[in-house]
Every structure is written in structure tokens, then in C-alpha cells.
Design a protein around this motif. Structure first.
Motif, mmCIF file in Angstrom:
data_model
loop_
_atom_site.group_PDB
_atom_site.id
_atom_site.type_symbol
_atom_site.label_atom_id
_atom_site.label_comp_id
_atom_site.label_asym_id
_atom_site.label_seq_id
_atom_site.Cartn_x
_atom_site.Cartn_y
_atom_site.Cartn_z
ATOM 1 N N ALA A 302 0.787 -1.289 0.124
ATOM 2 C CA ALA A 302 0.137 -0.061 0.054
ATOM 3 C C ALA A 302 0.738 1.255 0.110
ATOM 4 O O ALA A 302 0.614 2.285 -0.741
ATOM 5 C CB ALA A 302 -0.909 0.106 1.350
ATOM 6 N N MET A 303 1.788 1.365 0.665
ATOM 7 C CA MET A 303 2.893 2.504 0.753
ATOM 8 C C MET A 303 3.523 2.531 -0.417
ATOM 9 O O MET A 303 3.669 3.855 -1.182
ATOM 10 C CB MET A 303 3.741 2.210 1.745
ATOM 11 N N VAL A 304 3.856 1.529 -1.155
ATOM 12 C CA VAL A 304 4.651 1.466 -2.554
ATOM 13 C C VAL A 304 3.636 2.177 -3.539
ATOM 14 O O VAL A 304 4.135 3.102 -4.321
ATOM 15 C CB VAL A 304 5.318 0.430 -2.864
ATOM 16 N N LEU A 305 2.387 1.730 -3.505
ATOM 17 C CA LEU A 305 1.505 2.111 -4.574
ATOM 18 C C LEU A 305 1.014 3.396 -4.304
ATOM 19 O O LEU A 305 0.479 4.186 -5.241
ATOM 20 C CB LEU A 305 0.406 0.990 -4.608
ATOM 21 N N VAL A 306 0.808 3.956 -3.001
ATOM 22 C CA VAL A 306 0.107 4.888 -2.861
ATOM 23 C C VAL A 306 0.965 6.338 -2.918
ATOM 24 O O VAL A 306 0.588 7.116 -3.237
ATOM 25 C CB VAL A 306 -0.864 5.021 -1.548
ATOM 26 N N SER A 307 2.313 6.051 -2.419
ATOM 27 C CA SER A 307 3.060 7.175 -2.325
ATOM 28 C C SER A 307 3.297 7.974 -3.344
ATOM 29 O O SER A 307 3.259 9.346 -3.072
ATOM 30 C CB SER A 307 4.444 6.556 -1.518
ATOM 31 N N PRO A 308 3.537 7.509 -4.537
ATOM 32 C CA PRO A 308 3.616 8.307 -5.706
ATOM 33 C C PRO A 308 2.420 9.249 -5.978
ATOM 34 O O PRO A 308 2.614 10.375 -6.451
ATOM 35 C CB PRO A 308 3.576 7.354 -6.850
ATOM 36 N N TYR A 309 1.336 9.338 -5.456
ATOM 37 C CA TYR A 309 0.275 10.017 -5.619
ATOM 38 C C TYR A 309 -0.030 10.986 -4.646
ATOM 39 O O TYR A 309 -0.898 11.896 -4.517
ATOM 40 C CB TYR A 309 -1.157 9.059 -5.800
ATOM 41 N N ALA A 310 0.723 10.966 -3.510
ATOM 42 C CA ALA A 310 0.544 11.685 -2.256
ATOM 43 C C ALA A 310 0.835 13.175 -2.686
ATOM 44 O O ALA A 310 0.298 14.109 -2.190
ATOM 45 C CB ALA A 310 1.442 11.308 -1.050
ATOM 46 N N GLY A 311 2.039 13.269 -3.075
ATOM 47 C CA GLY A 311 2.373 14.721 -3.699
ATOM 48 C C GLY A 311 1.389 15.202 -4.527
ATOM 49 O O GLY A 311 1.230 16.452 -4.440
ATOM 50 N N ARG A 312 1.000 14.487 -5.397
ATOM 51 C CA ARG A 312 -0.064 15.385 -6.404
ATOM 52 C C ARG A 312 -1.300 15.691 -5.482
ATOM 53 O O ARG A 312 -1.720 16.819 -5.971
ATOM 54 C CB ARG A 312 -0.294 14.021 -7.314
ATOM 55 N N LEU A 313 -1.782 14.787 -4.618
ATOM 56 C CA LEU A 313 -2.899 15.245 -4.038
ATOM 57 C C LEU A 313 -2.705 16.463 -3.152
ATOM 58 O O LEU A 313 -3.548 17.110 -3.038
ATOM 59 C CB LEU A 313 -3.386 13.775 -3.048
ATOM 60 N N ALA A 314 -1.661 16.557 -2.653
ATOM 61 C CA ALA A 314 -1.281 17.487 -1.789
ATOM 62 C C ALA A 314 -1.172 18.860 -2.757
ATOM 63 O O ALA A 314 -1.692 20.007 -2.056
ATOM 64 C CB ALA A 314 0.129 17.206 -0.885
ATOM 65 N N ALA A 315 -0.686 18.658 -3.799
ATOM 66 C CA ALA A 315 -0.590 19.793 -4.875
ATOM 67 C C ALA A 315 -1.879 20.359 -5.086
ATOM 68 O O ALA A 315 -2.078 21.565 -5.239
ATOM 69 C CB ALA A 315 0.437 19.530 -5.966
ATOM 70 N N ARG A 316 -2.966 19.469 -5.170
ATOM 71 C CA ARG A 316 -4.266 19.686 -5.549
ATOM 72 C C ARG A 316 -5.117 20.259 -4.156
ATOM 73 O O ARG A 316 -5.843 21.202 -4.424
ATOM 74 C CB ARG A 316 -4.924 18.419 -6.236
ATOM 75 N N VAL A 355 -4.969 -0.375 5.181
ATOM 76 C CA VAL A 355 -5.659 0.942 5.632
ATOM 77 C C VAL A 355 -4.362 1.614 6.518
ATOM 78 O O VAL A 355 -4.122 2.866 5.851
ATOM 79 C CB VAL A 355 -6.686 0.655 6.551
ATOM 80 N N ALA A 356 -3.627 1.089 7.301
ATOM 81 C CA ALA A 356 -2.493 1.526 8.004
ATOM 82 C C ALA A 356 -1.557 1.995 6.927
ATOM 83 O O ALA A 356 -1.068 3.332 6.908
ATOM 84 C CB ALA A 356 -1.966 0.829 8.990
ATOM 85 N N GLY A 357 -1.246 1.174 5.904
ATOM 86 C CA GLY A 357 -0.081 1.575 5.079
ATOM 87 C C GLY A 357 -0.496 2.756 4.216
ATOM 88 O O GLY A 357 0.178 3.507 3.778
ATOM 89 N N THR A 358 -2.068 2.639 3.608
ATOM 90 C CA THR A 358 -2.407 3.997 2.788
ATOM 91 C C THR A 358 -2.190 5.115 3.447
ATOM 92 O O THR A 358 -1.870 6.132 2.987
ATOM 93 C CB THR A 358 -3.810 3.574 2.508
#
Length: 478
Positions: A302-316, A355-358
């Protein structure tokens, strides 16, 4: 080739973060140690990484990034061999200390090499993204590789896997890497580095050994007293140095202080709970070591899959919304894990880990971005390094404190399972409380009160911008 070499070095460091956890039950059996010994095996490494990471980045800039990177690889590889040959707990802990020193050198140097080779901002952003993504595979590979190697050959094999990787890096790196350095790099803050290692080391000793020796024993009380004195000395020294390793003025900025406080909690809850996952599956649910490694995968995947999108979500959507949501998810996942028992089927366990990893994945990048957004562009690299350091400090404390909770519960007559439930519940509660903190205070204060020079963006919930991102590459998370 440069990208491959730097990614493989960071991959080796991140692999070590998760591969050891899978082997802890076998280490406990073969080394005849208790929970305290396992805590030292993990914290001896994380402590040195936490306290030397900032100095490692300065060393790389000052003395040559290629030289420091290859030296770090050599030390890490040699220490891995020492760990694999360790005949006792003491030797293994000594090897882990050396591994931490090597990781603190090679990790920031690998990113600094990559950044120096891509001077254009957009190229640099792409290269750093690839570096983070490819090297991050080590996090997901650790539990599986650790389970397979430990099941087949025993725990020493998890360290020997670093030998061929390190050898390849040294041979290829010597031929292909170009030396770069920053002639204007600050001097090494030796007093600050030594005091920080001693202060956190004394605190860690008291937390880990307190459960075994008694919280009121003279040795434990003395260690806590020494930690307080050394921390006060560290603050006094840093306040008077012209180029401190930790500029205290940055903490006058609320955004910087809150983001780093939250990062401590993320490291605390993530590393502290991960320390017990394999032990839960092996000792409570009766899984094999390989089975335990496989069962922990939902969190790391979950961490590996979600991490790349975290920055984009924060930018938005802004730092505050994404970080608060991430902390809430992580806290709820940990609270849910606190209700798992020996007879709970895996179908009712894996989603709690996911859920925790996400949740944790949604916090790491935005919190670093928030710290960088609180300072001037020229201090972005320093802010990134401090953010990584605070996460590692949280990891040290997480293993020590949650281990102390389990140990204390057992000394009161509770089972290991009950102790784990209490530890997971404590980690979840602290994480949820921090979510409230970030929801209220992860905002930019009035620019006139900021420690850094005034910035034109006064958005109350700032998001990362490209010019800030390019200032981060001299320090890296491990």
C-alpha cells in the motif's frame, strides 16, 4: 547508469529497513535473546541513521559525493558481513551500528549525485521520482525476501544478500560515477552531532532497558537524567554556532514545527508497529516465518502504490487535508489491529494493514513538502534532511516505547498478545491525536512572523511548488 547505481544503493538501504523485521523471530530463537535484544537489533541501526543523516549530506557536499557514496556502500556491505557472522547479540548490535553509519553516508550522497547530474529543474524532478519509485521497491521486497531467506538458510542470510549488491555498486560506481562537490558547503557540526547521538542514545537506552531493569532503578533514572542534560547541552550549543546542524530558528515557523512533529509521530507509529508484525503472526497466530513475511505485505505494498500519488494530492488539495486524512487512516488501521487476536482469520487482518499503510503513504511526502514550504528556497535541502531525521528519531522512539509497553504489560501478568494489542492501540491513539493537531495547525502563519524570509505565497493551506521541490535533493529519507 548513474540512475541505476544510485537507485540500487538506496534500494539496499530500504530493503534493510523491512527485511530485518521478518527475521526477528528466528534471531530471538537462535541468539537466545528476549524482546529487549530485538529492540536493540533494530534501534542500533535506526539511531545512527537518524543522528548522522544530516552530517552525511554535508560530508557528501564537502568531501565529494562519489567518495562519500562509495565509502558508505563499502561500510554498509562490510557491516552486513559482520552481522551475518555475529556469534552473539553484542556482535550483531555492533554490526548494526556500522550499518547505520554506512547508510547515513550513502543515502544522502546517492540523491546528491543524482541531483548534480540533472541541473535542469524538470529533469531533476523526473530523476528523483524514478529514484524514489525504483528504490522504494526495497520496502515491499523486504518482508518476502526476509521470509524466504530466513526460512531456507536462517537469519544470517538476510545480511549476506547485501554482499553481491555492494560489490556490484563498488565496481560499477568506481568506473562510472563522476565526482561532484559543493565548495560552499558548511563545516561539519561535530559538537552538535556528538551531543545528539549521546542524548537520543541515552533516552533510547532508558526506554528499552527500563522494562527489564525496572523503571525506578538507578541506572534507568540516570540514563533519563543524562538524556535531559545532553539534550539541553545540544540546544545550547546549536543556539550559539554560526552553522549548526539543526538551526533552531526554523522552529519559530509553525508550519515547520507542526510538520516535523507530525513526522516524528509517523516514524514512531510506523516503525514501532512494524517491529511487531512478524512477531504477531509467528508467536500469536502460529505462522511460519515465510508466511509472516507474506502476511505483512499489504502494508508495504500500500505504501509503495499510494506514495507516488501523495504529492499530487497535496498539490491539488493542500498539505493539511491530505496529511490529516492520512494520519486518520493510519490511526484507525492501528486501532483496528489492536483488536486482532490469535483466532482472527487473515481475511479480517490484511485490510487493517492496508488501511494503515495507505494512511502512512499519504503523510510522508506532504509532510516533507510542508517542511520545505516553511523555509526559504535556499534552505529546502536542509528542511528535507531535517524532515527525514525527525522521522528516523520517531522510529527509534517507536520501537523503544511500544516495546516498553509490551514488556510492562507482560511484567504485570498479561500475555504477549494482550501486550501487542495495547501497543497497537497506543500507537493508533497517538496517531489520531496528531491528525487533530495537523487539522488545526498545519497552516502557514503570518509571513511577517516566519523565520525564513517572507514568501509571496500566503495560502493558508500551502501545496508544494516546483521551485521548492528542486531544492530538496541533498538529503534523502531512509
Amino acid at each position: 547508469m548513474l540512475l541505476t547505481v544510485t537507485c540500487l544503493g538506496q534500494f539496499m538501504v530500504l530493503l534493510d529497513n523491512t527485511i530485518v523485521g521478518a527475521a526477528l523471530p528466528d534471531m530471538q530463537h537462535r541468539l537466545h535473546t528476549q524482546l529487549t535484544g530485538l529492540q536493540w537489533i533494530v534501534d542500533a541501526y535506526v539511531l545512527l541513521v537518524a543522528m548522522l543523516l544530516l552530517s552525511g549530506g554535508i560530508f557528501a557536499d564537502r568531501f565529494g559525493r562519489k567518495r562519500v557514496y562509495l565509502t558508505g556502500v563499502a561500510v554498509f556491505t562490510a557491516a552486513s558481513v559482520l552481522c551475518s557472522l555475529a556469534p552473539s547479540l553484542g556482535w550483531l548490535v555492533a554490526g548494526r551500528v556500522l550499518q547505520g553509519i554506512g547508510a547515513a553516508a550513502l543515502s544522502p550522497a546517492s540523491l546528491a549525485l543524482l541531483a548534480a547530474a540533472h541541473p535542469q529543474p524538470q529533469e531533476r524532478i523526473k530523476a528523483i521520482g524514478l529514484w524514489a519509485g525504483l528504490s522504494g521497491i526495497g520496502l515491499a521486497a523486504g518482508p518476502v525476501a526476509g521470509g524466504v531467506l530466513t526460512e531456507a538458510f536462517g537469519w544470517p542470510a538476510i545480511f549476506l544478500i547485501n554482499l553481491p549488491i555492494g560489490a556490484v555498486l563498488l565496481l560499477v560506481g568506481l568506473r562510472t560515477l563522476e565526482e561532484t562537490r559543493n565548495p560552499n558547503a558548511p563545516k561539519i557540526d561535530a559538537p552538535g552531532t556528538v551531543l545528539s547521538v549521546l542524548a537520543v542514545g541515552a533516552l533510547t537506552y532508558g526506554l528499552i532497558e527500563g522494562g527489564a531493569r525496572g523503571w525506578t532503578s538507578p541506572l534507568i533514572l540516570g540514563s533519563f537524567t543524562a538524556a535531559a542534560i545532553l539534550l539541553a547541552a545540544f540546544v545550547a550549543v546549536e543556539a550559539r554556532r554560526a552553522a549548526p546542524m539543526l538551526p533552531l530558528r526554523l522552529f519559530r515557523q509553525r508550519l515547520f514545527t507542526v510538520s516535523n512533529t507530525a513526522m516524528v509521530v509517523v516514524g514512531f507509529a510506523l516503525m514501532g508497529s512494524s517491529f511487531f508484525f512478524s512477531q504477531f503472526f509467528v508467536y500469536v497466530q502460529g505462522s511460519s516465518i515465510l508466511g509472516a513475511g507474506l502476511k505483512t505485505l499489504p502494508l508495504t505494498l500500500a505504501m509503495v502504490l499510494v506514495s507516488p500519488y501523495a504529492g499530487r494530492l497535496a498539490a491539488r488539495h493542500g498539505f493539511r487535508i491530505v496529511v490529516t486524512a492520512g494520519l486518520a487512516l493510519a490511526g484507525l488501521g492501528l486501532l483496528a489491529l489492536g483488536t486482532v487476536h490469535a483466532d482472527t482469520g487473515y481475511g479480517n487482518v490484511w485490510w487493517r494493514l492496508a488501511v494503515a499503510g495507505t494512511g502512512f503513504a499519504l503523510t510522508l511526502s506532504p509532510l516533507t513538502g510542508a517542511a520545505i514550504g516553511a523555509v526559504s528556497p535556499q534552505e529546502g535541502g536542509l528542511a528535507s534532511g531535517i524532515s527525514s531525521t525527525t522521522r528516523q528519531i520517531g522510529a527509534v522512539l517507536g520501537v523503544a516505547v511500544l516495546g516498553a509497553i509490551v514488556r510492562t504489560r507482560q511484567s504485570d501478568g498479561a500475555t504477549f498478545e494482550t501486550g501487542l494489542n495495547t501497543a497497537f492501540t497506543a500507537a493508533g491513539t497517538i496517531t489520531l491525536t496528531t491528525a487533530v493537531l495537523t487539522g488545526l495547525w498545519l497552516t502557514r502563519p503570518n509571513p511577517t512572523k516566519a523565520a525564513a524570509p517572507p514568501r509571496p505565497n500566503t495560502d493558508p493551506d500551502p501545496a508544494p511548488t516546483p521551485n521548492k521541490t528542486t531544492e530538496t535533493p541533498t538529503h534523502s529519507p531512509t
